[in-house]
Scaffold this motif. Structure first.
Motif, PDB file in Angstrom:
ATOM      1  N   THR A 123      -4.350   7.923  -3.058  1.00 51.40           N
ATOM      2  CA  THR A 123      -3.774   6.937  -2.153  1.00 51.40           C
ATOM      3  C   THR A 123      -2.410   7.404  -1.657  1.00 51.40           C
ATOM      4  N   GLN A 124      -1.782   8.300  -2.383  1.00 50.28           N
ATOM      5  CA  GLN A 124      -0.500   8.847  -1.939  1.00 50.28           C
ATOM      6  C   GLN A 124      -0.357  10.311  -2.337  1.00 50.28           C
ATOM      7  N   GLY A 125      -0.702  10.650  -3.556  1.00 50.97           N
ATOM      8  CA  GLY A 125      -0.570  12.025  -4.018  1.00 50.97           C
ATOM      9  C   GLY A 125       0.792  12.316  -4.613  1.00 50.97           C
ATOM     10  N   LEU A 126       1.149  11.601  -5.684  1.00 52.08           N
ATOM     11  CA  LEU A 126       2.447  11.813  -6.319  1.00 52.08           C
ATOM     12  C   LEU A 126       2.612  13.251  -6.816  1.00 52.08           C
ATOM     13  N   THR A 127       1.509  13.854  -7.263  1.00 47.84           N
ATOM     14  CA  THR A 127       1.615  15.223  -7.774  1.00 47.84           C
ATOM     15  C   THR A 127       2.033  16.196  -6.673  1.00 47.84           C
ATOM     16  N   GLU A 130      15.731   5.873  -4.393  1.00 42.50           N
ATOM     17  CA  GLU A 130      16.562   4.894  -3.699  1.00 42.50           C
ATOM     18  C   GLU A 130      15.823   4.299  -2.505  1.00 42.50           C
ATOM     19  N   SER A 131      15.118   5.133  -1.771  1.00 39.99           N
ATOM     20  CA  SER A 131      14.339   4.638  -0.643  1.00 39.99           C
ATOM     21  C   SER A 131      13.253   3.684  -1.133  1.00 39.99           C
ATOM     22  N   PHE A 132      12.600   4.051  -2.220  1.00 40.80           N
ATOM     23  CA  PHE A 132      11.575   3.217  -2.850  1.00 40.80           C
ATOM     24  C   PHE A 132      12.169   1.866  -3.223  1.00 40.80           C
ATOM     25  N   TYR A 133      13.317   1.896  -3.864  1.00 35.85           N
ATOM     26  CA  TYR A 133      13.975   0.662  -4.315  1.00 35.85           C
ATOM     27  C   TYR A 133      14.311  -0.258  -3.138  1.00 35.85           C
ATOM     28  N   ASN A 134      14.907   0.302  -2.105  1.00 40.91           N
ATOM     29  CA  ASN A 134      15.319  -0.518  -0.966  1.00 40.91           C
ATOM     30  C   ASN A 134      14.129  -1.206  -0.297  1.00 40.91           C
ATOM     31  N   ARG A 135      13.017  -0.510  -0.210  1.00 40.60           N
ATOM     32  CA  ARG A 135      11.831  -1.093   0.417  1.00 40.60           C
ATOM     33  C   ARG A 135      11.209  -2.181  -0.454  1.00 40.60           C
ATOM     34  N   ILE A 136      11.197  -1.934  -1.761  1.00 38.67           N
ATOM     35  CA  ILE A 136      10.645  -2.932  -2.689  1.00 38.67           C
ATOM     36  C   ILE A 136      11.491  -4.198  -2.681  1.00 38.67           C
ATOM     37  N   ILE A 137      12.802  -4.049  -2.722  1.00 36.92           N
ATOM     38  CA  ILE A 137      13.694  -5.205  -2.743  1.00 36.92           C
ATOM     39  C   ILE A 137      13.561  -6.020  -1.462  1.00 36.92           C
ATOM     40  N   GLU A 138      13.328  -5.352  -0.348  1.00 36.49           N
ATOM     41  CA  GLU A 138      13.117  -6.058   0.911  1.00 36.49           C
ATOM     42  C   GLU A 138      11.893  -6.973   0.818  1.00 36.49           C
ATOM     43  N   ALA A 157       0.866  -1.180   0.000  1.00 34.54           N
ATOM     44  CA  ALA A 157       0.000   0.000   0.000  1.00 34.54           C
ATOM     45  C   ALA A 157       0.902   1.230   0.000  1.00 34.54           C
ATOM     46  N   PRO A 158       0.600   2.242  -0.820  1.00 35.51           N
ATOM     47  CA  PRO A 158       1.479   3.415  -0.897  1.00 35.51           C
ATOM     48  C   PRO A 158       1.346   4.386   0.272  1.00 35.51           C
ATOM     49  N   SER A 159       0.363   4.171   1.143  1.00 33.76           N
ATOM     50  CA  SER A 159       0.181   5.075   2.278  1.00 33.76           C
ATOM     51  C   SER A 159      -0.515   4.345   3.424  1.00 33.76           C
ATOM     52  N   ALA A 160      -0.413   4.944   4.613  1.00 37.16           N
ATOM     53  CA  ALA A 160      -1.084   4.366   5.780  1.00 37.16           C
ATOM     54  C   ALA A 160      -2.595   4.356   5.588  1.00 37.16           C
ATOM     55  N   LYS A 161      -3.130   5.389   4.904  1.00 38.93           N
ATOM     56  CA  LYS A 161      -4.567   5.453   4.651  1.00 38.93           C
ATOM     57  C   LYS A 161      -5.016   4.257   3.820  1.00 38.93           C
ATOM     58  N   ASP A 174       2.538  -4.090   3.305  1.00 44.95           N
ATOM     59  CA  ASP A 174       3.705  -3.232   3.479  1.00 44.95           C
ATOM     60  C   ASP A 174       3.368  -1.832   2.979  1.00 44.95           C
ATOM     61  N   VAL A 175       3.613  -0.810   3.803  1.00 43.76           N
ATOM     62  CA  VAL A 175       3.397   0.572   3.366  1.00 43.76           C
ATOM     63  C   VAL A 175       4.683   1.076   2.710  1.00 43.76           C
ATOM     64  N   ILE A 176       4.626   1.276   1.395  1.00 49.84           N
ATOM     65  CA  ILE A 176       5.800   1.741   0.645  1.00 49.84           C
ATOM     66  C   ILE A 176       5.360   2.878  -0.282  1.00 49.84           C
ATOM     67  N   PRO A 177       5.679   4.118   0.074  1.00 48.94           N
ATOM     68  CA  PRO A 177       5.343   5.235  -0.822  1.00 48.94           C
ATOM     69  C   PRO A 177       6.080   5.096  -2.149  1.00 48.94           C
ATOM     70  N   THR A 178       5.409   5.400  -3.224  1.00 50.54           N
ATOM     71  CA  THR A 178       6.031   5.345  -4.546  1.00 50.54           C
ATOM     72  C   THR A 178       7.154   6.363  -4.637  1.00 50.54           C
ATOM     73  N   GLY A 179       8.257   5.952  -5.224  1.00 51.22           N
ATOM     74  CA  GLY A 179       9.391   6.858  -5.378  1.00 51.22           C
ATOM     75  C   GLY A 179       9.154   7.887  -6.467  1.00 51.22           C
ATOM     76  N   VAL A 180       9.764   9.046  -6.288  1.00 52.64           N
ATOM     77  CA  VAL A 180       9.671  10.128  -7.271  1.00 52.64           C
ATOM     78  C   VAL A 180      11.078  10.490  -7.719  1.00 52.64           C
ATOM     79  N   ASP A 181      11.270  10.613  -9.028  1.00 50.64           N
ATOM     80  CA  ASP A 181      12.558  11.052  -9.567  1.00 50.64           C
ATOM     81  C   ASP A 181      12.664  12.555  -9.322  1.00 50.64           C
ATOM     82  N   LEU A 182      13.142  12.926  -8.138  1.00 51.05           N
ATOM     83  CA  LEU A 182      13.147  14.316  -7.710  1.00 51.05           C
ATOM     84  C   LEU A 182      14.026  15.199  -8.588  1.00 51.05           C
ATOM     85  N   SER A 183      15.095  14.639  -9.144  1.00 50.64           N
ATOM     86  CA  SER A 183      16.030  15.444  -9.939  1.00 50.64           C
ATOM     87  C   SER A 183      15.368  16.042 -11.169  1.00 50.64           C
TER      88      SER A 183
END
Length: 391
Positions: free
Chosen positions: A299-303, A373-381, A156-160, A175-184
């Motif tokens: 569910t998360q609000g990527l925008t 990177e945070s997104f990746y580490n959580r997904i791989i776990e 789930a991308p959020s606690a909600k 597992d609560v894992i927010p979707t990663g954003v390519d911030l750069s």
């Protein structure tokens, strides 16, 4: 690892699931994993396979802004998937392609992971037209409870989102894992200022006008009508600040919103920017001075994350889902309803330079949790844990 991602929607379509699936594929490949994306084909009625994206023809559901539903099985696609030899199936959506993903996993005897992206109950009216809504919601809940038994783990991308799944009786591992954003991609350092100035001029926005930005799918569940009515009330107060309301995106509610703007007498202040390619959205964020949203269906609000990364202040309608993503008065601002919006909008637009800079700095600092990177580490776990179940 070899991972097959199954999603009914993918780039160049513009929506949160398409973006999330693309981000996941991108970061997995960046870390050396092989990824096959299985999705629908919006271009023609053929099975195509190019750049590790397998597209299957489907039927466009016009009432759901062109959303496509494919068959639950495709023999030609199955051969391509078997040749790829996935170790995991990661399902992103629920119907056509999502069900095909489950079929593939069962046939190949590999783990099934599911990400719950969409509050489907909020979309029931597209199918029912407002009739038998309570029954439709009951059916949706039964569907998800049944689906949960088929998955090895749920993301789930959020606690909600997790709380909702628990509330309807799902007791599987979530597992609560927010979707990663390519911030750069959204950083001011990587933006062409001349291009932004040219884009602003082409949209008819003057240099001295502040831009109130809404970006995303233009649909009923996004509650953009709440923003327009609130903006009309804001203008009635005769603010000294010159503004334009820019709505970027497309969807079934566009015409009704244009009619609403006309009836409110603010059509000269509202600009519909149209559909934008996903990889160009960063340019539109940098047009904005305030990013606004009244949606309660996220569910998360990527925008919101993308706006923050673009150093645009976020003014969002309060929702439990955003309580962790936005800290009121520190990383953004909340409003509660249409009547509350005008005052909060004025407050954000008239912030002192120091207060504005402080909120932007706080917002940027809060985004580490949503890094790729945070997104990746959580997904791989999750992948590693699920794989052990099949040893």
């Amino acid at each position: 690892m070899k991972i097959a991602l199954f999603s009914d929607t993918f780039l160049p379509e513009i929506n949160g699931v398409a973006t999330s699936t693309a981000n996941l594929a991108s970061i997995l490949r960046a870390h050396g994993h092989s990824v096959l994306v299985v999705t629908t084909n919006p271009f023609n009625d053929e099975v195509t396979f190019e750049d590790d994206v397998l597209r299957i023809p489907g039927i466009a559901v016009k009432r759901v802004y062109g959303y496509r539903i494919s068959s639950f099985y495709n023999k030609e696609a199955m051969k391509i998937i078997e040749n790829f030899g996935p170790e995991f199936v990661h399902i992103q959506t629920d119907i056509g392609i999502g069900i095909f993903g489950n079929v593939v996993a069962v046939r190949l005897g590999i783990p099934k992971i599911y990400t719950y992206h969409t509050m489907i109950e909020d979309y029931a009216y597209y199918v029912t037209g407002g009739h038998f809504d309570r029954f439709a919601r009951h059916v949706v809940r039964l569907f998800y409870r049944g689906k949960s038994f088929l998955m090895d783990e749920i993301i789930a991308p959020s606690a909600k989102s997790k709380d909702y799944l628990r509330s309807i009786g799902i007791d599987s591992t979530i597992d609560v894992i927010p979707t990663g954003v390519d911030l750069s991609r959204f950083s001011k350092k990587n933006i062409d200022k001349k291009k932004i100035a040219s884009l602003k001029q082409s949209l008819g926005i003057a240099k001295d006008e502040k831009v109130i930005l809404s970006l995303g799918r233009i649909a009923e569940e996004k509650s953009i009508d709440v923003l327009l009515r609130g903006y009309a009330e804001f203008l009635k107060k005769g603010p000294k600040i010159k503004t334009k309301f820019l709505i970027v995106g497309w969807g079934p509610a566009e015409n009704s919103l244009k009619e609403l703007a006309l009836s409110l007498g603010i059509n000269d202040k509202v600009i519909f920017g149209g559909k934008v390619e996903p990889l160009l959205t960063q340019n539109y964020y940098h047009l904005g001075d305030v990013f606004v949203s009244a949606s309660l269906s996220e569910t998360q609000g990527l925008t919101f994350m993308e706006a923050m990364a673009s150093e645009v202040l976020v003014l969002a309608r309060y929702d439990d889902n955003l309580a962790g993503a936005i800290v009121d008065g520190e990383t953004g601002k909340f409003f509660f309803d249409e009547a509350d919006f005008p005052a909060k909008l004025e407050e954000v637009l008239t912030l002192s330079p120091d207060r504005h800079a402080s909120m932007i700095e706080n917002a940027l600092g809060s985004l580490d949790e949503y890094s790729m990177e945070s997104f990746y580490n959580r997904i791989i776990e999750v992948y590693s844990r699920v794989r052990k179940k099949y040893w």
